[in-house]
Design a protein around this motif. Structure first.
Motif, PDB file in Angstrom:
ATOM      1  N   ALA A 139       0.831   7.160 -10.734  1.00 11.45           N
ATOM      2  CA  ALA A 139      -0.332   7.698 -11.669  1.00 11.45           C
ATOM      3  C   ALA A 139      -0.836   9.134 -11.425  1.00 11.45           C
ATOM      4  CB  ALA A 139      -1.619   6.741 -11.262  1.00 11.45           C
ATOM      5  N   ALA A 140      -0.779   9.802 -10.079  1.00  8.84           N
ATOM      6  CA  ALA A 140      -1.057  11.118  -9.864  1.00  8.84           C
ATOM      7  C   ALA A 140      -0.205  12.143 -10.746  1.00  8.84           C
ATOM      8  CB  ALA A 140      -1.009  11.317  -8.463  1.00  8.84           C
ATOM      9  N   LYS A 141       1.074  11.966 -10.691  1.00  7.14           N
ATOM     10  CA  LYS A 141       1.979  12.427 -11.138  1.00  7.14           C
ATOM     11  C   LYS A 141       1.997  12.363 -12.982  1.00  7.14           C
ATOM     12  CE  LYS A 141       6.991  13.358 -11.752  1.00  7.14           C
ATOM     13  NZ  LYS A 141       6.654  14.722 -12.437  1.00  7.14           N
ATOM     14  N   TYR A 142       1.659  11.216 -13.324  1.00  4.01           N
ATOM     15  CA  TYR A 142       1.300  10.984 -14.931  1.00  4.01           C
ATOM     16  C   TYR A 142       0.369  11.861 -15.226  1.00  4.01           C
ATOM     17  CZ  TYR A 142       1.117   8.151 -19.214  1.00  4.01           C
ATOM     18  OH  TYR A 142       1.287   7.907 -20.496  1.00  4.01           O
ATOM     19  N   MET A 143      -0.914  11.739 -14.438  1.00  4.52           N
ATOM     20  CA  MET A 143      -1.918  12.592 -15.088  1.00  4.52           C
ATOM     21  C   MET A 143      -1.817  14.068 -15.131  1.00  4.52           C
ATOM     22  SD  MET A 143      -5.439  10.420 -13.526  1.00  4.52           S
ATOM     23  CE  MET A 143      -5.128  11.774 -11.775  1.00  4.52           C
ATOM     24  N   PHE A 144      -1.147  14.402 -14.076  1.00  2.00           N
ATOM     25  CA  PHE A 144      -1.011  16.056 -13.848  1.00  2.00           C
ATOM     26  C   PHE A 144      -0.050  16.493 -14.896  1.00  2.00           C
ATOM     27  CE2 PHE A 144       0.236  19.885 -11.327  1.00  2.00           C
ATOM     28  CZ  PHE A 144      -0.984  20.444 -11.544  1.00  2.00           C
ATOM     29  N   ASP A 145       1.010  15.872 -15.030  1.00  2.00           N
ATOM     30  CA  ASP A 145       1.892  16.025 -16.042  1.00  2.00           C
ATOM     31  C   ASP A 145       1.503  16.185 -17.567  1.00  2.00           C
ATOM     32  OD1 ASP A 145       3.627  16.322 -13.987  1.00  2.00           O
ATOM     33  OD2 ASP A 145       5.044  14.597 -14.550  1.00  2.00           O
ATOM     34  N   ARG A 146       0.643  15.308 -17.797  1.00  2.00           N
ATOM     35  CA  ARG A 146       0.035  15.225 -19.125  1.00  2.00           C
ATOM     36  C   ARG A 146      -1.427  15.988 -19.346  1.00  2.00           C
ATOM     37  NH1 ARG A 146       3.410  11.566 -21.692  1.00  2.00           N
ATOM     38  NH2 ARG A 146       1.982  10.859 -23.061  1.00  2.00           N
ATOM     39  N   PHE A 147      -1.575  16.649 -18.378  1.00  2.00           N
ATOM     40  CA  PHE A 147      -2.886  17.578 -18.503  1.00  2.00           C
ATOM     41  C   PHE A 147      -4.225  16.572 -18.508  1.00  2.00           C
ATOM     42  CE2 PHE A 147       0.403  20.338 -20.277  1.00  2.00           C
ATOM     43  CZ  PHE A 147       0.310  21.593 -19.340  1.00  2.00           C
ATOM     44  N   TYR A 192      -1.090  19.721  -3.022  1.00  2.00           N
ATOM     45  CA  TYR A 192       0.031  19.139  -3.529  1.00  2.00           C
ATOM     46  C   TYR A 192       0.485  19.289  -5.073  1.00  2.00           C
ATOM     47  CZ  TYR A 192      -0.748  17.023   1.071  1.00  2.00           C
ATOM     48  OH  TYR A 192      -1.141  16.852   2.263  1.00  2.00           O
ATOM     49  N   HIS A 193      -0.430  19.800  -5.983  1.00  2.00           N
ATOM     50  CA  HIS A 193      -0.225  19.683  -7.224  1.00  2.00           C
ATOM     51  C   HIS A 193      -0.013  18.168  -7.699  1.00  2.00           C
ATOM     52  CE1 HIS A 193       0.499  24.208  -7.820  1.00  2.00           C
ATOM     53  NE2 HIS A 193      -0.704  24.068  -7.695  1.00  2.00           N
ATOM     54  N   TRP A 194      -0.561  17.263  -7.128  1.00  2.00           N
ATOM     55  CA  TRP A 194      -0.390  15.782  -7.319  1.00  2.00           C
ATOM     56  C   TRP A 194       0.890  15.227  -6.893  1.00  2.00           C
ATOM     57  CZ3 TRP A 194      -4.606  13.059  -7.605  1.00  2.00           C
ATOM     58  CH2 TRP A 194      -5.764  13.728  -8.156  1.00  2.00           C
ATOM     59  N   ASN A 195       1.784  15.949  -6.331  1.00  2.00           N
ATOM     60  CA  ASN A 195       3.050  15.687  -6.035  1.00  2.00           C
ATOM     61  C   ASN A 195       2.937  15.002  -4.503  1.00  2.00           C
ATOM     62  OD1 ASN A 195       5.844  15.285  -6.131  1.00  2.00           O
ATOM     63  ND2 ASN A 195       6.421  17.265  -5.570  1.00  2.00           N
ATOM     64  N   ILE A 196       2.361  13.887  -4.584  1.00  2.00           N
ATOM     65  CA  ILE A 196       2.064  13.230  -3.245  1.00  2.00           C
ATOM     66  C   ILE A 196       3.081  12.168  -3.106  1.00  2.00           C
ATOM     67  CG2 ILE A 196      -0.320  13.735  -3.298  1.00  2.00           C
ATOM     68  CD1 ILE A 196      -0.937  10.914  -3.939  1.00  2.00           C
ATOM     69  N   GLY A 197       3.203  11.600  -1.858  1.00  2.00           N
ATOM     70  CA  GLY A 197       3.925  10.554  -1.398  1.00  2.00           C
ATOM     71  C   GLY A 197       3.501   9.322  -0.987  1.00  2.00           C
ATOM     72  N   VAL A 198       4.127   8.125  -0.994  1.00  2.00           N
ATOM     73  CA  VAL A 198       3.359   7.028  -0.615  1.00  2.00           C
ATOM     74  C   VAL A 198       2.417   7.383   0.992  1.00  2.00           C
ATOM     75  CG1 VAL A 198       4.729   5.415  -1.800  1.00  2.00           C
ATOM     76  CG2 VAL A 198       5.593   6.070   0.355  1.00  2.00           C
ATOM     77  N   GLU A 199       3.209   7.987   1.732  1.00  2.00           N
ATOM     78  CA  GLU A 199       2.514   8.266   3.076  1.00  2.00           C
ATOM     79  C   GLU A 199       1.373   9.108   3.120  1.00  2.00           C
ATOM     80  OE1 GLU A 199       5.406   9.555   1.665  1.00  2.00           O
ATOM     81  OE2 GLU A 199       5.559  11.769   2.130  1.00  2.00           O
ATOM     82  N   ASP A 200       1.050   9.562   1.749  1.00  2.00           N
ATOM     83  CA  ASP A 200      -0.321  10.484   1.744  1.00  2.00           C
ATOM     84  C   ASP A 200      -1.311   9.617   1.320  1.00  2.00           C
ATOM     85  OD1 ASP A 200       1.124  13.000   2.443  1.00  2.00           O
ATOM     86  OD2 ASP A 200       1.918  12.949   0.344  1.00  2.00           O
ATOM     87  N   VAL A 201      -0.936   8.143   0.753  1.00  2.00           N
ATOM     88  CA  VAL A 201      -1.906   7.474   0.246  1.00  2.00           C
ATOM     89  C   VAL A 201      -2.788   6.935   1.322  1.00  2.00           C
ATOM     90  CG1 VAL A 201      -2.397   5.194  -1.092  1.00  2.00           C
ATOM     91  CG2 VAL A 201      -0.642   6.852  -1.863  1.00  2.00           C
ATOM     92  N   VAL A 202      -4.155   7.154   1.174  1.00  2.00           N
ATOM     93  CA  VAL A 202      -4.967   6.566   2.136  1.00  2.00           C
ATOM     94  C   VAL A 202      -5.575   5.063   1.837  1.00  2.00           C
ATOM     95  CG1 VAL A 202      -7.481   6.903   3.013  1.00  2.00           C
ATOM     96  CG2 VAL A 202      -6.172   8.863   2.307  1.00  2.00           C
ATOM     97  N   SER A 203      -5.624   4.161   2.700  1.00  2.00           N
ATOM     98  CA  SER A 203      -5.768   2.894   2.525  1.00  2.00           C
ATOM     99  C   SER A 203      -6.959   2.246   3.567  1.00  2.00           C
ATOM    100  CB  SER A 203      -4.767   1.866   2.519  1.00  2.00           C
ATOM    101  OG  SER A 203      -4.321   2.032   3.706  1.00  2.00           O
ATOM    102  N   GLY A 204      -7.460   1.224   2.997  1.00  2.00           N
ATOM    103  CA  GLY A 204      -8.516   0.749   3.919  1.00  2.00           C
ATOM    104  C   GLY A 204      -9.024  -0.913   3.260  1.00  2.00           C
ATOM    105  N   SER A 205      -9.876  -1.386   3.756  1.00  2.00           N
ATOM    106  CA  SER A 205     -10.177  -2.912   3.479  1.00  2.00           C
ATOM    107  C   SER A 205     -11.297  -2.887   2.553  1.00  2.00           C
ATOM    108  CB  SER A 205     -10.407  -3.718   4.735  1.00  2.00           C
ATOM    109  OG  SER A 205     -11.209  -4.637   4.210  1.00  2.00           O
ATOM    110  N   VAL A 206     -11.434  -3.617   1.539  1.00  2.00           N
ATOM    111  CA  VAL A 206     -12.659  -3.761   0.566  1.00  2.00           C
ATOM    112  C   VAL A 206     -13.917  -4.264   1.464  1.00  2.00           C
ATOM    113  CG1 VAL A 206     -11.250  -3.903  -1.431  1.00  2.00           C
ATOM    114  CG2 VAL A 206     -11.887  -5.926  -0.240  1.00  2.00           C
ATOM    115  N   ASN A 207     -13.755  -4.817   2.365  1.00  2.00           N
ATOM    116  CA  ASN A 207     -14.628  -5.126   3.277  1.00  2.00           C
ATOM    117  C   ASN A 207     -15.206  -4.303   4.335  1.00  2.00           C
ATOM    118  OD1 ASN A 207     -14.242  -7.985   2.195  1.00  2.00           O
ATOM    119  ND2 ASN A 207     -12.548  -8.182   3.335  1.00  2.00           N
TER     120      ASN A 207
END
Ligand SMILES: [Zn+2]
Length: 204
Positions: free
Chosen positions: A17-25, A53-68
């Motif tokens: 989604a990051a790449k898609y958004m940035f590539d399409r302005f 990163y100009h939105w060129n991120i990798g899965v290792e850059d994604v931040v995650s946590g619990s909804v709780n």
């Protein structure tokens, strides 16, 4: 044939989604952020994904946590600075599955002066004329609370497609009870509708 959602894990979808958004302005290097839920886990794009990163991120850059446990997630050193509104939306509407905050190119002429953005294409009719949140400091709880206030008037839209709120001099934020593909679809509809409003003035 599997859909993109079926093919990708949550972190992979953030990267896509990051790449898609940035590539399409649909967002710029100055900012934006995206998040999605997968079960009890929420995934966020990292802070400064555009500028660094100009939105060129990798899965290792994604931040995650619990909804709780959003408070632990928000202490993550790479938690996105614009994430407060996402957390407020997830808390207010537990059924929300994906959120996009973006700086779409064709919205800028409208949001620069908080001008009304009417829906003139069939593809964006469902959103009507988008509302602005009140002037508030960027990344503040006040801003997040006002976004939630407006979205509370659009719960049906969150459930059927996505609800979008315009951010004065800044961008747009939208939330959906559906997956990230639906949020991206709505973001693109809103951006293209803005282009149509602008460009149609050149034709008459
Ligand atoms: Zn922003």
């Amino acid at each position: 044939m599997k859909s993109i959602t079926e093919r990708l894990t949550g972190p992979e979808m953030i990267v896509y989604a990051a790449k898609y958004m940035f590539d399409r302005f649909m967002t710029d290097a100055a900012g934006g952020n995206i998040s999605l839920k997968e079960g009890e886990t929420v995934y966020f794009s990292p802070t400064l994904a555009g500028a660094t990163y100009h939105w060129n991120i990798g899965v290792e850059d994604v931040v995650s946590g619990s909804v709780n446990d959003f408070s632990s997630l928000m202490k993550h050193p790479r938690f996105t600075r614009e994430g407060l509104s996402h957390v407020a939306i997830y808390k207010a509407f537990p059924f929300v599955q994906s959120i996009v905050h973006a700086h779409p190119k064709y919205l800028f002429p409208f949001i620069a002066g908080s001008k009304p953005l009417p829906a003139i294409l069939n593809s964006s009719n469902i959103f009507g004329t988008l509302q602005y949140h009140k002037e508030a400091p960027p990344y503040s709880q006040e801003q997040a609370d006002d976004i939630v206030r407006i979205m509370k008037t659009q719960e049906d839209l969150i459930k059927t497609k996505a609800a979008a709120v315009l951010m004065p001099k800044h961008g747009v934020i939208l939330a959906s009870a559906s997956d990230m593909m639906v949020s991206l679809d709505c973001l693109e509809r809103i951006n293209n509708n803005a282009f149509a409003v602008l460009a149609s003035k050149l034709i008459d």
